[in-house]
Structure formats: C-alpha cells, structure tokens
Design a protein around this motif. Structure first.
Motif, PDB file in Angstrom:
ATOM      1  N   HIS A  50      38.927  40.675  37.703  1.00 18.11           N
ATOM      2  CA  HIS A  50      39.679  40.905  36.464  1.00 18.11           C
ATOM      3  C   HIS A  50      38.797  40.641  35.239  1.00 18.11           C
ATOM      4  O   HIS A  50      38.817  41.425  34.279  1.00 18.11           O
ATOM      5  CB  HIS A  50      40.916  40.018  36.427  1.00 18.11           C
ATOM      6  CG  HIS A  50      41.723  40.165  35.188  1.00 18.11           C
ATOM      7  ND1 HIS A  50      42.479  41.281  34.923  1.00 18.11           N
ATOM      8  CD2 HIS A  50      41.864  39.364  34.108  1.00 18.11           C
ATOM      9  CE1 HIS A  50      43.062  41.152  33.751  1.00 18.11           C
ATOM     10  NE2 HIS A  50      42.708  39.988  33.240  1.00 18.11           N
ATOM     11  N   ASN A  51      38.035  39.552  35.270  1.00 21.77           N
ATOM     12  CA  ASN A  51      37.141  39.253  34.143  1.00 21.77           C
ATOM     13  C   ASN A  51      36.116  40.373  33.943  1.00 21.77           C
ATOM     14  O   ASN A  51      35.819  40.750  32.808  1.00 21.77           O
ATOM     15  CB  ASN A  51      36.427  37.924  34.361  1.00 21.77           C
ATOM     16  CG  ASN A  51      37.329  36.743  34.113  1.00 21.77           C
ATOM     17  OD1 ASN A  51      38.343  36.856  33.444  1.00 21.77           O
ATOM     18  ND2 ASN A  51      36.977  35.604  34.674  1.00 21.77           N
ATOM     19  N   ARG A  66      35.988  46.885  29.693  1.00 20.29           N
ATOM     20  CA  ARG A  66      36.801  47.535  28.653  1.00 20.29           C
ATOM     21  C   ARG A  66      36.265  47.248  27.253  1.00 20.29           C
ATOM     22  O   ARG A  66      36.213  48.135  26.404  1.00 20.29           O
ATOM     23  CB  ARG A  66      38.249  47.069  28.761  1.00 20.29           C
ATOM     24  CG  ARG A  66      39.022  47.818  29.795  1.00 20.29           C
ATOM     25  CD  ARG A  66      40.500  47.481  29.725  1.00 20.29           C
ATOM     26  NE  ARG A  66      40.842  46.999  31.053  1.00 20.29           N
ATOM     27  CZ  ARG A  66      41.537  45.911  31.310  1.00 20.29           C
ATOM     28  NH1 ARG A  66      42.011  45.173  30.350  1.00 20.29           N
ATOM     29  NH2 ARG A  66      41.781  45.551  32.546  1.00 20.29           N
ATOM     30  N   TYR A  67      35.856  45.981  27.017  1.00 16.72           N
ATOM     31  CA  TYR A  67      35.280  45.645  25.708  1.00 16.72           C
ATOM     32  C   TYR A  67      33.999  46.431  25.466  1.00 16.72           C
ATOM     33  O   TYR A  67      33.754  46.928  24.374  1.00 16.72           O
ATOM     34  CB  TYR A  67      34.980  44.147  25.613  1.00 16.72           C
ATOM     35  CG  TYR A  67      36.196  43.300  25.325  1.00 16.72           C
ATOM     36  CD1 TYR A  67      37.057  43.594  24.279  1.00 16.72           C
ATOM     37  CD2 TYR A  67      36.463  42.171  26.088  1.00 16.72           C
ATOM     38  CE1 TYR A  67      38.156  42.819  24.019  1.00 16.72           C
ATOM     39  CE2 TYR A  67      37.560  41.378  25.831  1.00 16.72           C
ATOM     40  CZ  TYR A  67      38.410  41.708  24.795  1.00 16.72           C
ATOM     41  OH  TYR A  67      39.498  40.934  24.531  1.00 16.72           O
ATOM     42  N   GLU A  97      47.566  36.006  33.779  1.00 19.53           N
ATOM     43  CA  GLU A  97      46.857  36.037  32.499  1.00 19.53           C
ATOM     44  C   GLU A  97      47.899  35.848  31.407  1.00 19.53           C
ATOM     45  O   GLU A  97      48.904  36.565  31.368  1.00 19.53           O
ATOM     46  CB  GLU A  97      46.139  37.372  32.315  1.00 19.53           C
ATOM     47  CG  GLU A  97      45.405  37.482  31.007  1.00 19.53           C
ATOM     48  CD  GLU A  97      44.716  38.826  30.825  1.00 19.53           C
ATOM     49  OE1 GLU A  97      43.721  38.860  30.096  1.00 19.53           O
ATOM     50  OE2 GLU A  97      45.186  39.813  31.403  1.00 19.53           O
ATOM     51  N   GLU A  99      36.482  43.523  34.730  1.00 19.58           N
ATOM     52  CA  GLU A  99      37.189  44.688  34.180  1.00 19.58           C
ATOM     53  C   GLU A  99      37.452  44.532  32.690  1.00 19.58           C
ATOM     54  O   GLU A  99      37.307  45.496  31.923  1.00 19.58           O
ATOM     55  CB  GLU A  99      38.504  44.902  34.925  1.00 19.58           C
ATOM     56  CG  GLU A  99      38.327  45.391  36.342  1.00 19.58           C
ATOM     57  CD  GLU A  99      39.624  45.374  37.135  1.00 19.58           C
ATOM     58  OE1 GLU A  99      40.687  45.049  36.551  1.00 19.58           O
ATOM     59  OE2 GLU A  99      39.578  45.674  38.336  1.00 19.58           O
ATOM     60  N   VAL A 100      37.831  43.331  32.275  1.00 21.70           N
ATOM     61  CA  VAL A 100      38.087  43.085  30.850  1.00 21.70           C
ATOM     62  C   VAL A 100      36.802  43.278  30.043  1.00 21.70           C
ATOM     63  O   VAL A 100      36.806  43.916  28.988  1.00 21.70           O
ATOM     64  CB  VAL A 100      38.681  41.672  30.638  1.00 21.70           C
ATOM     65  CG1 VAL A 100      38.692  41.290  29.173  1.00 21.70           C
ATOM     66  CG2 VAL A 100      40.083  41.599  31.210  1.00 21.70           C
ATOM     67  N   THR A 111      41.913  35.140  18.970  1.00 26.84           N
ATOM     68  CA  THR A 111      41.908  35.268  20.430  1.00 26.84           C
ATOM     69  C   THR A 111      41.847  33.917  21.114  1.00 26.84           C
ATOM     70  O   THR A 111      41.988  33.840  22.316  1.00 26.84           O
ATOM     71  CB  THR A 111      40.702  36.103  20.885  1.00 26.84           C
ATOM     72  OG1 THR A 111      39.501  35.471  20.417  1.00 26.84           O
ATOM     73  CG2 THR A 111      40.788  37.511  20.358  1.00 26.84           C
ATOM     74  N   THR A 142      39.396  32.374  29.133  1.00 28.40           N
ATOM     75  CA  THR A 142      39.819  33.664  29.675  1.00 28.40           C
ATOM     76  C   THR A 142      41.334  33.827  29.712  1.00 28.40           C
ATOM     77  O   THR A 142      41.823  34.911  30.012  1.00 28.40           O
ATOM     78  CB  THR A 142      39.285  33.849  31.106  1.00 28.40           C
ATOM     79  OG1 THR A 142      39.813  32.814  31.935  1.00 28.40           O
ATOM     80  CG2 THR A 142      37.775  33.833  31.144  1.00 28.40           C
TER      81      THR A 142
END
Length: 155
Positions: A117-118, A124-125, A12, A120-121, A22, A66
């Motif tokens: 991973h996506n 978190r958001y 990443e 999890e991200v 971003t 991403t």
C-alpha cells in the motif's frame, strides 16, 4: 490443542482537516485508536458487541507518518470490529475517514499489504508529479523507513 485464530485489519486513517495539513494525526497513539474503536463498537453494537470483540481487540501497529494501523481481533467477531472501524468518525477529537485496506489471517500478510500500500501511494504521488522512473527523491527514504518499521513488528 486449538489455537486462537485472529483476523488482522490493515486500516488507513485519512485525516479530514482544513488546508493541506497531512500531519494531522501526529499526536495520535494506538491508545487513542483503541479508545475510539471501543466507543464505536459500543455505540453501534452495544455491550454485546463489545463483549464479543473487547477481549481480543489489540492495536498492533500505528504509524502517524503513513496513517496506517494494524488491528488484531478474534476471527469470529471480526466483522463487528470491521464495521465499527468503518463507522468511526473521529479519533481523539480529530475527524478521520477510515479506509480498511486489507483483512488477513496472519500478521505477515497484513505487513506485506501495508508495504504494498505504501508503494502504491508513493507511485501515485510520483505520477502526479510526473517524475521519471529512475528519479531519486525523498520518497525512497520514506519507503525504506516504513518497510523497516513494519517488518520490525513481532509475530
């Protein structure tokens, strides 16, 4: 017959930019990443390092949405590529912080790690926004699109 054994790095690239931009890596392509990685290998490990890594190094997937990248490299010199990715500071003049998320022996495991991973991200958001569990937002479409892109990679 002996098959060619690879390692797949899921990386990443976190952009370092002024403000909350971003989408700083939108114009970056896999060719830019390959060139930056080549420069990093030569800078830190010299021509011997590039000779070990260069023939097998391939950027298999990069998503500017991403900032995830899947890199294929031969099994024996994969630590040189891993170290070189970690030591990268810029890609095409844009400052980044590379984060190696996962290393695997098959592309399928790298794909599954990217999807995980996506998720999890996004979780978190959602936790930061304090949204309820069943709430439908734009992240659902984001997750579906990224899963389709990742699963579309040829084996």
């Amino acid at each position: 017959m002996v098959r060619f054994k690879n390692r797949w790095l899921l990386v990443e690239f976190l952009p370092i930019s002024a403000g909350l931009n971003t989408h700083a890596l939108e114009e970056i392509t896999s060719k830019h990443i390959w060139a930056a990685l080549k420069h990093s290998v030569i800078t830190h490990f010299g021509n011997n390092g590039w000779g070990a890594v260069g023939s097998s190094l391939t950027i298999k997937y990069f998503s500017p949405r991403t900032n995830l990248c899947i890199i294929r490299v031969a099994r024996d010199p994969h630590k040189i590529a891993w170290a070189s990715v970690t030591l990268m500071a810029t890609i095409d003049g844009r400052k980044v912080i590379p984060h190696v998320v996962h290393v695997s022996g098959t592309i399928k495991q790298a794909q599954l790690a990217a999807i995980r991973h996506n998720r999890e991200v996004v979780a978190r958001y959602r936790a930061r926004a304090k949204t309820p569990v069943g709430y439908q937002d734009s992240y659902e479409q984001f997750l579906q699109t990224s899963v389709q892109e990742i699963e579309a990679l040829p084996d």
